[in-house]
Write a protein that holds these residues in place. Structure first.
Motif, PDB file in Angstrom:
ATOM      1  N   SER A 199       0.811  -1.218   0.000  1.00 11.76           N
ATOM      2  CA  SER A 199       0.000   0.000   0.000  1.00 11.76           C
ATOM      3  C   SER A 199       0.842   1.264   0.000  1.00 11.76           C
ATOM      4  O   SER A 199       0.338   2.347  -0.268  1.00 11.76           O
ATOM      5  N   ALA A 200       2.136   1.133   0.312  1.00 12.63           N
ATOM      6  CA  ALA A 200       3.011   2.303   0.346  1.00 12.63           C
ATOM      7  C   ALA A 200       4.453   1.852   0.177  1.00 12.63           C
ATOM      8  O   ALA A 200       4.761   0.662   0.213  1.00 12.63           O
ATOM      9  N   GLY A 201       5.335   2.838  -0.018  1.00  8.03           N
ATOM     10  CA  GLY A 201       6.749   2.516  -0.176  1.00  8.03           C
ATOM     11  C   GLY A 201       7.146   2.402  -1.632  1.00  8.03           C
ATOM     12  O   GLY A 201       6.342   2.601  -2.550  1.00  8.03           O
ATOM     13  N   ASP A 202       8.422   2.073  -1.850  1.00 11.23           N
ATOM     14  CA  ASP A 202       8.964   2.019  -3.201  1.00 11.23           C
ATOM     15  C   ASP A 202       8.792   0.662  -3.866  1.00 11.23           C
ATOM     16  O   ASP A 202       8.995   0.533  -5.074  1.00 11.23           O
ATOM     17  N   GLU A 203       8.464  -0.365  -3.095  1.00 12.14           N
ATOM     18  CA  GLU A 203       8.329  -1.708  -3.642  1.00 12.14           C
ATOM     19  C   GLU A 203       6.881  -1.989  -4.035  1.00 12.14           C
ATOM     20  O   GLU A 203       5.954  -1.721  -3.267  1.00 12.14           O
ATOM     21  N   ALA A 204       6.713  -2.553  -5.236  1.00 14.75           N
ATOM     22  CA  ALA A 204       5.363  -2.884  -5.696  1.00 14.75           C
ATOM     23  C   ALA A 204       4.780  -4.055  -4.911  1.00 14.75           C
ATOM     24  O   ALA A 204       3.587  -4.085  -4.598  1.00 14.75           O
ATOM     25  N   VAL A 205       5.625  -5.031  -4.631  1.00 17.71           N
ATOM     26  CA  VAL A 205       5.200  -6.202  -3.860  1.00 17.71           C
ATOM     27  C   VAL A 205       6.186  -6.403  -2.712  1.00 17.71           C
ATOM     28  O   VAL A 205       7.345  -5.998  -2.793  1.00 17.71           O
ATOM     29  N   ARG A 206       5.701  -7.013  -1.636  1.00 19.38           N
ATOM     30  CA  ARG A 206       6.556  -7.360  -0.506  1.00 19.38           C
ATOM     31  C   ARG A 206       6.469  -8.858  -0.320  1.00 19.38           C
ATOM     32  O   ARG A 206       5.594  -9.380   0.374  1.00 19.38           O
ATOM     33  N   VAL A 207       7.380  -9.552  -0.996  1.00 20.25           N
ATOM     34  CA  VAL A 207       7.368 -11.012  -1.017  1.00 20.25           C
ATOM     35  C   VAL A 207       7.478 -11.575   0.397  1.00 20.25           C
ATOM     36  O   VAL A 207       6.893 -12.619   0.709  1.00 20.25           O
ATOM     37  N   ASP A 208       8.223 -10.880   1.259  1.00 19.73           N
ATOM     38  CA  ASP A 208       8.389 -11.375   2.630  1.00 19.73           C
ATOM     39  C   ASP A 208       7.047 -11.497   3.338  1.00 19.73           C
ATOM     40  O   ASP A 208       6.804 -12.477   4.061  1.00 19.73           O
ATOM     41  N   LEU A 209       6.165 -10.531   3.127  1.00 23.79           N
ATOM     42  CA  LEU A 209       4.867 -10.564   3.801  1.00 23.79           C
ATOM     43  C   LEU A 209       3.947 -11.631   3.214  1.00 23.79           C
ATOM     44  O   LEU A 209       3.274 -12.356   3.958  1.00 23.79           O
ATOM     45  N   SER A 210       3.890 -11.722   1.898  1.00 28.91           N
ATOM     46  CA  SER A 210       3.023 -12.740   1.301  1.00 28.91           C
ATOM     47  C   SER A 210       3.523 -14.144   1.629  1.00 28.91           C
ATOM     48  O   SER A 210       2.720 -15.042   1.922  1.00 28.91           O
ATOM     49  N   ASP A 211       4.843 -14.338   1.623  1.00 32.43           N
ATOM     50  CA  ASP A 211       5.386 -15.646   2.001  1.00 32.43           C
ATOM     51  C   ASP A 211       5.096 -15.966   3.464  1.00 32.43           C
ATOM     52  O   ASP A 211       4.787 -17.106   3.819  1.00 32.43           O
TER      53      ASP A 211
END
Length: 414
Positions: A199-211
């Motif tokens: 929802s924010a920041g420079d990264e489109a996805v945060r693989v760490d959170l989804s994993d």
């Protein structure tokens, strides 16, 4: 973390170790404020020391040791609180810890602690997103569509209530686990959702959170192997995450489902998700409980992932599934997603008529304006579409999503 710069190593460590360290300290000390503050101090120490001393061979171990020392120092400073001293001395005891639940995982215990029924549902979810996922208060506030100050107060009140009510740090007994499960599933899914499209920041996805969410989903599946909604949530996350590698282009722009390269999808995750759904279909057919919201959302994603191409998507089946889901959850966001399916079956004018009444509830939600802009574009109302795209771009916090919406707006006539 060979090959990473110090800054990259610290970022990676925060993504991978934050929840583990917080949860470990929460188990040892039984105090969420101590756990969170000591972990934060450990990361501050890493920022100060790693550039001089180098990244340690085991960043997680270094952070855990440093955070533990900071927690002990804090408790010792509070000399008037003898109970806290006893908690600190426990850390020096090398004897095995007593079992605290059916699944020996600190992070899962932390989820159940934060999802205690004594807390309001939104507080449970928000607190766990903060302590487990390491999300900022601002990121959580955007997920809830509320002001950041409101969310900060909500999290603080939740931690105070946990302390005052002496809520235990354990996985609950079988007798009360189902009472807590709704909140736990909501927590896990929101963690996944933040990773799937940050929802924010420079990264489109945060693989760490989804994993991490999928890992927790698997643990819940181990704990409750016969629960349909646990299986449904895990299937939903697997089927959605299977599209991860095709969702962002090389130019860091979001790629929508209809434009994705389906050969890049993770077929193993799709197969696992489908297997979970097929198992649930057999149970329902044999007289089991009817499907709940997560199972229906998983079925919706299965229709998408099993279609050979976007043009071959069975939108009539999707609309039927959304009709069932709306009966269980008539929230504005579910109705928005149903309206998109309505537009595919009945045309953009019909879909727009379904979307327009939702403006009061979803005016601050970028996806509402993005969906409305697309339908206006399809109806040839380019001026209105441009206004809607501008509103969506202004509200979107994800850089890949903003890039996609900007390109779509700039393609409009005039």
């Amino acid at each position: 973390m060979t090959g990473l710069s110090v800054e990259e190593a610290i970022t990676r460590a925060h993504q991978e170790e934050w929840a583990r360290v917080v949860a470990s300290l929460a188990r040892r000390f039984g105090d969420l404020d101590v756990a969170e503050d000591a972990t934060a101090e450990a990361f501050v120490a890493a920022v100060e020391r790693w550039p001089r001393e180098g990244v340690p061979p085991s960043p997680g171990g270094w952070l855990a040791t440093t955070a533990t020392r900071r927690a002990i120092d804090r408790l010792r400073r509070e000399s008037q609180r003898e109970a806290k001293h006893r908690a600190a001395r426990i850390v020096h005891d090398d004897s095995p810890a007593e079992p605290t639940g059916a699944v020996e995982d600190d992070r899962l215990r932390l989820v159940f602690t934060c999802c205690h029924p004594a807390l309001a549902m939104q507080a449970r979810v928000a607190l766990t997103l903060r302590l487990l996922g390491g999300l900022t208060v601002g990121e959580i506030a955007r997920a809830f569509l509320v002001q950041e100050t409101t969310m900060a107060r909500r999290i603080t009140r939740a931690k105070v209530k946990i302390k005052a009510a002496h809520i235990p740090y354990r996985v609950p007994s079988p007798d009360d686990i189902r009472e807590r499960l709704v909140g736990v599933l909501a927590v896990v899914y929101l963690v996944f959702d933040e990773g799937y499209l940050a929802s924010a920041g420079d990264e489109a996805v945060r693989v760490d959170l989804s994993d991490e969410a999928i890992r927790l989903g698997r643990l819940l599946r181990t704990l409750l192997p016969h629960d349909g909604e646990v299986a449904g949530l895990l299937a939903l996350m697997l089927l959605t995450d299977a599209r991860r590698s095709a969702r962002v282009s090389r130019t860091r722009e979001l790629v929508t489902l209809d434009e994705q390269d389906r050969t890049a999808w993770d077929r193993d995750r799709i197969a696992e998700g489908n297997a979970l759904l097929h198992e649930r279909i057999k149970v329902v057919a044999a007289g089991g409980d009817p499907p709940g919201p997560y199972q229906l959302q998983a079925a919706i994603n299965a229709v998408h992932t099993n279609a050979p191409s976007s043009r071959e998507t069975d939108w009539s089946s999707l609309l039927a599934l959304y009709d069932q889901l709306t009966l269980l959850d008539p929230s504005p966001i579910v109705r928005l997603n149903r309206a998109v399916a309505v537009a595919e079956v009945g045309g953009p004018a019909v879909g727009l008529a379904e979307i327009e009444p939702l403006v009061a509830a979803l005016d601050g939600y970028h996806a509402f304006h993005a969906a409305r802009a697309d339908l206006l574009r399809r109806l040839g109302r380019d001026g209105d579409a441009r206004v809607a795209y501008d509103r969506a771009i202004g509200l979107a916090g994800n850089p890949a999503e903003r890039a996609y919406l900007t390109r779509r707006r700039d393609l409009l006539a005039g």
